[in-house]
Scaffold this active site. Sequence first.
Site, short mmCIF file in Angstrom:
data_model
loop_
_atom_site.label_atom_id
_atom_site.label_comp_id
_atom_site.label_asym_id
_atom_site.label_seq_id
_atom_site.Cartn_x
_atom_site.Cartn_y
_atom_site.Cartn_z
N ASP A 1 0.83 -1.22 0.00
CA ASP A 1 0.00 0.00 0.00
C ASP A 1 0.86 1.27 0.00
O ASP A 1 0.68 2.14 0.86
CB ASP A 1 -0.92 0.03 1.22
CG ASP A 1 -1.67 -1.28 1.42
OD1 ASP A 1 -2.21 -1.80 0.44
OD2 ASP A 1 -1.71 -1.76 2.58
N GLU B 1 -11.49 -1.68 -3.00
CA GLU B 1 -10.88 -0.86 -1.94
C GLU B 1 -9.77 -0.01 -2.56
O GLU B 1 -9.64 0.09 -3.78
CB GLU B 1 -10.32 -1.75 -0.83
CG GLU B 1 -9.28 -2.76 -1.28
CD GLU B 1 -8.87 -3.73 -0.18
OE1 GLU B 1 -9.50 -3.73 0.89
OE2 GLU B 1 -7.92 -4.51 -0.41
#
Length: 316
Positions: A37, A207
């Site tokens: 991420d 997401e």
Amino acid sequence: MYVSAPLKAFAVTLSAVVLTHAVVGPGKVTGDTAVHDPTMCKDNTGKYWAFSTGTGLDIRTSTDRTAWTRVGVVWPNGAPWTDAYTNTTNGVLWAPDCTYANGEFNLYYAASTFGSQKVGVSTVYSVWQKVSVFTGSWTNYGLVTSTAKGNNYNMRANSQFIDNGDLYLSLGSFWTGIKELSSSTGKPTSGTVTSIAQRTANSGAIEASVIYKYGPYYYLFTSWDLCCKGTSSTYNIRVGRSSSVKGPFADKSNVPLMNGGGTLVLGTHDSIIGPGGQDLFTDSDGPILVYHYYTSTGSNLGINRLDFSSGWPVVI
């Protein structure tokens, strides 16, 4: 994340997306690049900063966007204000998102556990100094927003977008998809939550939202399917666009993102498995896509340029 001016204050095999045409691989990176991420900023000296999921939030730096060095964490002494959300002491903090402007970093991140709706989104603010930020110059500005059991969405995987001085936070993971909150202060000023993307396929696996403006359009990037399963990961990066930061967003085939639309930007190809958890920023050579992907050796930092000349992002 992306800041627009001015700033104030194909073939589908099982569940994996596999590209059947030639795809440009990640740009060359060296050093410590085992990230999840990632988010990236460039300061006023030309140094690049990459923040990523980890205990205390990992920090890496580079002078050329190629050679990376891990230089520490944002919270070396822990972040006890997040313990209620991670259900442990000094737990892993997720999916940071950074901006850099006027000599200051602004960093948002989430605290939670896998599969939980109990999520807190916090922000840290660091005034740029000649000393490195990881030596302790970060300040906790507290909880921005949170979700709990009973909400039909969660606040994980957040991203900030600043447009004409107003802040928009896009958030959400699974459940009922991606939400948007607006604010002029850095924290939501009302309880209004707007839905901007949703899936029903694959248990609603969407997401890692990022809003990025290029030309007349606002582009909403998301990650579909499953992360964090090594070479079994099925993550892939999707996009839709709108003429308004508030949507509605639709994909290249004009399918609304609220109805499961999403044009493929990057999926599994060659030895690159499950790219996702992306961020975007603008560098001197144009729009930059930052993400993680897997190989047999683990997770890796991916960096590519994007070409928007057709009106839709193409990895180059």
